[in-house]
Design a protein around this motif. Structure first.
Motif, PDB file in Angstrom:
ATOM      1  N   GLY A  42      16.802   1.149  -8.924  1.00 13.08           N
ATOM      2  CA  GLY A  42      15.417   1.582  -8.864  1.00 13.08           C
ATOM      3  C   GLY A  42      15.021   2.397 -10.089  1.00 13.08           C
ATOM      4  O   GLY A  42      15.862   3.017 -10.737  1.00 13.08           O
ATOM      5  N   PRO A  67       1.636  -0.845  -4.283  1.00 13.35           N
ATOM      6  CA  PRO A  67       2.224   0.459  -3.956  1.00 13.35           C
ATOM      7  C   PRO A  67       3.751   0.473  -4.036  1.00 13.35           C
ATOM      8  O   PRO A  67       4.403  -0.567  -4.043  1.00 13.35           O
ATOM      9  CB  PRO A  67       1.755   0.689  -2.517  1.00 13.35           C
ATOM     10  CG  PRO A  67       1.507  -0.667  -1.961  1.00 13.35           C
ATOM     11  CD  PRO A  67       1.057  -1.515  -3.106  1.00 13.35           C
ATOM     12  N   PRO A 230       1.047  -6.031  -0.839  1.00 17.61           N
ATOM     13  CA  PRO A 230       0.288  -6.323  -2.054  1.00 17.61           C
ATOM     14  C   PRO A 230       1.154  -6.858  -3.195  1.00 17.61           C
ATOM     15  O   PRO A 230       0.670  -7.559  -4.061  1.00 17.61           O
ATOM     16  CB  PRO A 230      -0.297  -4.958  -2.440  1.00 17.61           C
ATOM     17  CG  PRO A 230      -0.207  -4.129  -1.208  1.00 17.61           C
ATOM     18  CD  PRO A 230       0.931  -4.650  -0.393  1.00 17.61           C
TER      19      PRO A 230
HETATM   20  O1  TXA Z   1      15.479  -2.700  -2.299  1.00 17.85           O
HETATM   21  C1  TXA Z   1      14.374  -2.261  -2.611  1.00 17.85           C
HETATM   22  O2  TXA Z   1      13.417  -2.230  -1.807  1.00 17.85           O
HETATM   23  C2  TXA Z   1      14.198  -1.708  -4.030  1.00 17.85           C
HETATM   24  C3  TXA Z   1      15.067  -0.468  -4.180  1.00 17.85           C
HETATM   25  C4  TXA Z   1      14.919   0.192  -5.512  1.00 17.85           C
HETATM   26  O3  TXA Z   1      14.791   0.433  -3.136  1.00 17.85           O
HETATM   27  N1  TXA Z   1      12.833  -1.414  -4.298  1.00 17.85           N
HETATM   28  C5  TXA Z   1      11.902  -2.385  -4.459  1.00 17.85           C
HETATM   29  O4  TXA Z   1      10.648  -1.925  -4.800  1.00 17.85           O
HETATM   30  O5  TXA Z   1      12.137  -3.566  -4.328  1.00 17.85           O
HETATM   31  P1  TXA Z   1       9.495  -2.855  -5.383  1.00 17.85           P
HETATM   32  O6  TXA Z   1       8.424  -1.909  -5.808  1.00 17.85           O
HETATM   33  O7  TXA Z   1      10.034  -3.755  -6.394  1.00 17.85           O
HETATM   34  O8  TXA Z   1       8.984  -3.625  -4.111  1.00 17.85           O
HETATM   35  C6  TXA Z   1       8.314  -2.914  -3.087  1.00 17.85           C
HETATM   36  C7  TXA Z   1       7.428  -3.823  -2.304  1.00 17.85           C
HETATM   37  C8  TXA Z   1       6.236  -4.345  -3.091  1.00 17.85           C
HETATM   38  O9  TXA Z   1       6.108  -5.736  -2.821  1.00 17.85           O
HETATM   39  C9  TXA Z   1       5.059  -3.588  -2.505  1.00 17.85           C
HETATM   40  O10 TXA Z   1       3.859  -4.306  -2.542  1.00 17.85           O
HETATM   41  C10 TXA Z   1       5.519  -3.353  -1.085  1.00 17.85           C
HETATM   42  O11 TXA Z   1       6.877  -3.067  -1.213  1.00 17.85           O
HETATM   43  N2  TXA Z   1       4.842  -2.190  -0.475  1.00 17.85           N
HETATM   44  C11 TXA Z   1       4.911  -0.897  -0.838  1.00 17.85           C
HETATM   45  N3  TXA Z   1       4.091  -0.130  -0.085  1.00 17.85           N
HETATM   46  C12 TXA Z   1       3.492  -0.967   0.783  1.00 17.85           C
HETATM   47  C13 TXA Z   1       2.524  -0.804   1.820  1.00 17.85           C
HETATM   48  N4  TXA Z   1       2.006   0.394   2.109  1.00 17.85           N
HETATM   49  N5  TXA Z   1       2.147  -1.906   2.495  1.00 17.85           N
HETATM   50  C14 TXA Z   1       2.667  -3.128   2.221  1.00 17.85           C
HETATM   51  N6  TXA Z   1       3.575  -3.334   1.252  1.00 17.85           N
HETATM   52  C15 TXA Z   1       3.974  -2.284   0.537  1.00 17.85           C
END
Ligand code: TXA
Ligand code: MG
Length: 329
Positions: A42, A67, A230
């Protein structure tokens, strides 16, 4: 910041203690650090600090409507940030610490920077299992916002060296926690409306989740038909090379990403063949997926990918491969 971030060893008790102290000091200065988790590395920053969160978006060139996940050390910390239904608590108890993210109604007032939640009324929370992530969360004492530590749209990092290659000029240090155990991102379950929704397949299989829930997971679309995660854009996780999926042959010059014992013979680039799992184990394939895409990307313009079953972690692998193969802007 000049130059590339240093990779800090965490393989002995003393090294880990020093590395965590250095990383914690950086987070307190609103700087970013590379943090290993059991899924992928991360890009970690202080989730309560708007400047740090803005730096995460800028470093990844990530659209601000997408987000971030806030990482916390325990279910009880998570419960201070979001409203947990009995179902949410059951999932947290069953799978945390571990590769599951829950999207829940946010509790207000919230210490989390609005930018981290993209101003939504929901928050994504995760309690990671990696001992280095846990040590950092404990030492820092505040929630850590961390997307995968790659440029937006690219292949996620599963080693400290991947983080330096992608974002080495953007982070102060990278904590080296070794190659990640799971290899694909966390599963995301949304508990916002009346049904639990599987927003992103990941490190906890659909079967395992449904067993604990005692019901089927609904799909990611809400009633209005717009994606409720999103960040689930069609093109994502993409290497520079094009991908050709579900192949049983390999064409001249192509790299081959194989699965199982029956590798096609053919005229492909003999230098560029990786078998994700000769024994046909989807768990092993998930662990090797992103590093293999990065490696094959250095050899060719097209990567031919053999079919991978949808069972267990296969659902997450196929999700990532389809997005990596999707048309790009
Ligand atoms: O394994 C993982 O989840 C890794 C490690 C570092 O923890 N993190 C990760 O984060 O994959 P990222 O930012 O690449 O993906 C996070 C996903 C994104 O698709 C985002 O849109 C979704 O989570 N997300 C975050 N907050 C959200 C919310 N309030 N509602 C719906 N989706 C959300
Ligand atoms: Mg990501």
């Amino acid at each position: 910041m000049n130059g590339l971030a240093q990779i800090l060893d965490t393989s002995t008790g003393a090294a880990r203690e020093a590395a965590i102290a250095t990383a914690t000091a950086a987070l307190k200065r609103s700087e970013l650090v590379g943090m290993p988790t059991e899924t992928v590395y991360g890009l970690a920053g202080d989730a309560t600090c708007a400047d740090a969160v803005a730096a995460i978006f800028a470093s990844k060139a990530r659209p601000r409507f997408n987000p971030l996940i806030s990482h916390v050390p325990s279910l009880s910390e998570a419960e201070s940030l979001a409203d947990f239904s009995p179902v949410a608590r059951r999932l947290g108890e069953a799978f945390w610490p571990g590769p599951l993210t829950l999207v829940l109604p946010i509790r207000r007032p919230s210490p989390i920077a609005d930018l981290a939640t993209a101003g939504l009324d929901t928050i994504a929370l995760r309690v990671p299992a990696h001992p280095v992530a846990r040590a950092l969360l404990t030492a820092f004492g505040k929630p850590i916002a961390a997307p995968s530590a790659n440029r937006s749209g690219g292949v996620s990092p599963t080693t400290a060296a991947h983080v330096v290659a992608d974002l080495g000029s953007r982070v102060t240090v990278v904590l080296d926690g070794g190659a990640t155990d799971v290899g694909v991102e966390s599963s995301i379950v949304g508990l916002i409306d009346s049904v639990p929704r599987y927003l992103r397949p990941g490190g906890v299989s659909r079967d395992a989740l449904e067993q604990v829930l005692g019901m089927r997971l609904a799909g990611p679309k809400d009633d209005a038909g717009k994606p409720s995660a999103p960040g689930m854009l069609a093109s994502h996780y993409a290497p520079a090379a094009q991908l050709r999926l579900d192949v049983h042959d390999v064409r001249p010059g192509e790299a081959l990403l194989a699965f199982g014992a029956d590798e096609p013979t053919g005229s492909g680039n003999a230098m560029a063949r990786i078998n994700l799992s000769e024994s046909g184990d989807v768990r092993e394939a998930a662990v090797r997926l992103f590093a293999s895409l990065r490696e094959l990307d250095t050899h060719t313009d097209t990567i031919a990918v053999m079919p991978i079953p949808e069972t267990g972690l296969g659902e997450a692998i196929n999700d990532r491969l389809r997005r990596a193969a999707a048309p790009r802007d």
